[in-house]
Design a protein around this motif. Structure first.
Motif, PDB file in Angstrom:
ATOM      1  N   GLN A 121       0.860  -1.053  -0.200  1.00  0.00           N
ATOM      2  CA  GLN A 121      -0.054   0.089  -0.048  1.00  0.00           C
ATOM      3  C   GLN A 121       1.003   1.169   0.165  1.00  0.00           C
ATOM      4  N   SER A 144      -1.118   7.103  -1.409  1.00  0.00           N
ATOM      5  CA  SER A 144      -2.320   7.288  -2.379  1.00  0.00           C
ATOM      6  C   SER A 144      -3.499   6.398  -2.122  1.00  0.00           C
ATOM      7  N   MET A 145      -2.884   5.269  -2.283  1.00  0.00           N
ATOM      8  CA  MET A 145      -3.902   4.163  -1.778  1.00  0.00           C
ATOM      9  C   MET A 145      -4.560   4.253  -0.397  1.00  0.00           C
ATOM     10  N   GLU A 164      -6.889   7.282  -0.343  1.00  0.00           N
ATOM     11  CA  GLU A 164      -8.273   6.900  -1.079  1.00  0.00           C
ATOM     12  C   GLU A 164      -9.419   6.092   0.073  1.00  0.00           C
ATOM     13  N   LYS A 165      -8.877   5.350   0.843  1.00  0.00           N
ATOM     14  CA  LYS A 165      -9.517   4.599   1.827  1.00  0.00           C
ATOM     15  C   LYS A 165      -9.999   5.484   2.899  1.00  0.00           C
ATOM     16  N   GLN A 224       2.638   8.353  -4.158  1.00  0.00           N
ATOM     17  CA  GLN A 224       2.777   6.822  -4.763  1.00  0.00           C
ATOM     18  C   GLN A 224       4.174   5.992  -4.437  1.00  0.00           C
ATOM     19  N   GLU A 284      -2.389  17.320   1.136  1.00  0.00           N
ATOM     20  CA  GLU A 284      -3.141  16.393   0.441  1.00  0.00           C
ATOM     21  C   GLU A 284      -3.706  15.317   1.537  1.00  0.00           C
ATOM     22  N   ARG A 311      -7.108  14.959   1.125  1.00  0.00           N
ATOM     23  CA  ARG A 311      -7.443  13.753   0.321  1.00  0.00           C
ATOM     24  C   ARG A 311      -7.534  13.658  -1.119  1.00  0.00           C
ATOM     25  N   ARG A 312      -6.995  15.111  -1.680  1.00  0.00           N
ATOM     26  CA  ARG A 312      -6.875  15.055  -3.283  1.00  0.00           C
ATOM     27  C   ARG A 312      -5.615  16.239  -3.328  1.00  0.00           C
TER      28      ARG A 312
END
Length: 315
Positions: A97, A100-101, A104-105, A143, A205, A209-210
């Motif tokens: 993980q 970024s992942m 997203e969660k 990432q 971010e 979360r973006r």
């Protein structure tokens, strides 16, 4: 020399500008999972470039410290050679993980500030270790910040810029601009402060979360930065760039809380120190770790003792 039979490929987990990555099982070490990263390096008449040999040697040296916020590099193999290229396989610990992942969660309303504080402290500790050893990451983004199931952050893909340059020239993969410092976008000279700009973008971010700045070209990226932070003073503009200060329409700085409304006062102060246009005035990793943001007790706003910077241990 080929990759030994101790690594059994399980699945291909990524193809990008930096080569192909496989998940594999290390049958000689309890069946632990590893990530095999295959990259191509330009080979000259004299063999593999000295710059590549130096980069790999540095990675091996850093590995001996086993820093908790740096991804482990277990081994490096030369897997094929031709007159024009050498293929390297780098064997890293496997973490399934990235940040970024992870983001997203995260369910609404987002991460609590205490969690962001912990993650940022780990992030800066890892980066401080790299900078102390004169390594500039140059490509920090969510990432390549890995997050273990226990919430430990580990930096990946550092110190490999020169190794990867040949690989990237062979692919059409677009490398994101969203976390690039202004001096890189302007093609000015740069050093460790480029990483602190990226840290600022990633810090924002974690709250949003973006991405904070999502440009589609160097100029568009700079304009998105200036839309929020204003066009810098002419005195702060680098002298060694083709684009002049006059190329950009003047605009006023906007309050940072308009785009990161959840951030508190100390977080806002740290963010602005990270997103400082002039790299000579941008906060360093060491100074950032001493910032009030990391010494606040969230329950009552009082100050707690600042945690000491962890010392890397030698093996």
């Amino acid at each position: 020399m080929d990759v030994p039979n101790q690594y059994e490929r399980v699945a291909e987990i990524g193809v990008g500008a930096y080569g192909t990555v496989y998940k594999a099982r290390d049958v000689q070490n309890g069946g632990r999972f590893v990530a095999l990263k295959k990259v191509r390096v330009h080979t000259s008449e004299d063999g593999m470039p000295m710059s590549t040999i130096r980069e790999v040697a540095l990675l091996r040296q850093l590995e001996s410290f086993e820093h908790p916020n740096i991804v482990r590099l277990f081994d490096v193999y030369t897997t094929a050679c031709t007159d024009r290229e050498t293929r390297l396989t780098l064997v890293f610990e496997f973490i399934d993980q990235d940040l970024s992942m992870f983001l997203e969660k995260v369910p609404p309303p987002g991460l609590p500030e205490s969690r962001i504080r912990d993650m940022m402290q780990q992030f800066l500790n890892g980066l401080d270790f790299l900078h102390t050893h004169r390594v500039v990451h140059r490509d920090l983004k969510p990432q390549n910040i890995l997050v273990t199931s226990g919430g430990q952050l580990k930096l990946a893909d550092f110190g490999l810029a020169r190794i990867y340059s040949f690989q990237m020239a062979l692919t059409s993969v677009v490398v994101t601009l969203w976390y690039r410092a202004p001096e890189v976008l302007l093609q000015a000279s740069y050093a460790t402060p480029v990483d602190l700009w990226s840290v600022g973008c990633i810090f924002a971010e974690m709250f949003r979360r973006r991405p904070l700045f999502s440009g589609n070209s160097d100029i568009d990226q700079l304009n998105k930065i200036f839309d929020l932070l204003g066009v810098p003073a002419e005195d702060d503009w680098p002298s060694d760039v083709a684009l002049s200060h006059l190329s950009f329409v003047q605009r006023d700085k906007q309050p940072i809380e308009t785009v990161v409304p959840e951030i508190g006062l100390s977080g806002k102060d740290l963010l602005l120190k990270l997103l400082t246009f002039d790299p000579t005035k941008r906060i360093s990793t060491a100074a950032a770790l001493q910032h009030d943001f990391f010494s606040e007790n969230e329950s009552d706003g009082s100050l707690a003792p600042v945690p000491s910077r962890p010392q890397a241990k030698t093996s």
